[in-house]
Scaffold this motif. Structure first.
Motif: not given
Length: 303
Positions: A58-65, A67-81
């Motif tokens: 499983i991939e782990w994205i470091d999201s230190r610092g 916000s919740v909306p920013a964490k969702r954006a990190l995941a959205t920009n990271h994946c390709t599905s």
């Protein structure tokens, strides 16, 4: 055997609590057999979660610092599905969750979806009050009358509960901005452009852990201020003043709605009701502040 769903959907587990909550949420996601990623701060990753990441690739994205909306954006920009789901670690996905996803993904007009939100136990009174306020309209009891009257497993929706979200990823990316994914802002825009959102009866989750930070009064104030500030962006000064004045009635309206959801659970009603009234009052003061003074730095409090 790999199915089409495996390739089309990524589940992003968004860390809110960490620790045992993250462990249980990730384990429930693993049971779906779908590709998943974890978005979390390093200090939220327990040894058990590290083992899961290693053993299941499983991939782990470091999201230190972030916000919740920013964490969702990190995941959205990271994946390709084609599709992406966001599950907060305060909850676990139910056994029917994958079948609910598959049903929604077959609906050609669906831009996004979610499902019923259940209260697990044990949850303290503050947590129950918080979840009645945030997700009461998505409790099974609140949804059952509508689903029975329409005789459908999927109901059209104007908004979705942030604890459990499913979207077409490319469409979602076209609506995100520098703040990330704030569902209360994006969902109305999606609907306004003619796309459909749904609540599917099988796409359900169960809340099992307390979001202690979310249940703090200053957090409720800042979330209310963020909502009011975002709404105020598209309003002129007189309209903002009218909205602010209307907030005088908001504690009563919101409290009645949340108390109705609480009554449907038939558990700890009397001891939780006061917390609901206090939470909704603090939220209303925050929303009023947002209309008058803007959102300020309230997004930074959404951790």
């Amino acid at each position: 055997m790999t199915t089409d769903t495996d390739n089309q959907l990524t589940i992003a587990c968004i860390c809110i609590v960490g620790g045992a909550a993250l462990e249980n949420s990730v384990c429930s996601i693993l049971a779906t057999g779908l590709h998943s990623i974890i978005v979390a701060d390093p200090d939220a990753i327990t040894p058990k979660v590290k083992d899961i990441i290693r053993d299941h690739c499983i991939e782990w994205i470091d999201s230190r610092g972030c916000s919740v909306p920013a964490k969702r954006a990190l995941a959205t920009n990271h994946c390709t599905s084609e599709w992406i789901a966001f599950i907060e670690d305060t909850c676990t996905v139910d056994d029917s969750w994958r079948s609910g996803c598959e049903a929604v993904m077959e609906m050609k007009d669906a831009a996004g979806a979610s499902g019923p939100v259940r209260l697990g136990s044990p949850l303290d009174r503050r947590a129950r009050a918080l979840y009645c306020s945030d997700y009461g309209s998505f409790f099974p009891a609140a949804l059952s009358d509508q689903s029975e009257s329409e005789g459908k497993s999927a109901l059209s929706a104007n908004t979705l509960p942030g604890v459990n979200l499913l979207y077409r990823r490319a469409l979602l990316m076209s609506y995100m901005n520098g703040d990330g994914l704030i569902e209360s802002e994006i969902n109305p825009r999606i609907r306004g452009d003619g796309h459909m959102l749904y609540i599917h009866e099988s796409l359900s989750v169960t809340l099992r852990y307390t979001d202690s930070a979310g249940a703090a009064f200053h957090t409720r104030f800042n979330h209310g201020r963020l909502y009011g500030g975002l709404q105020a962006r598209n309003l002129n000064a007189p309209a903002r003043l009218v909205r602010a004045l209307a907030c005088v009635l908001l504690p009563f309206v919101l409290s009645l709605r949340s108390l109705k959801a609480l009554a449907g659970t038939r558990e700890q009603v009397a001891t939780t009701a006061l917390w609901i009234v206090m939470f909704e009052t603090v939220w209303s003061v925050g929303e009023c502040t947002g209309y008058l003074l803007g959102s300020g730095n309230s997004l930074a409090d959404w951790q």
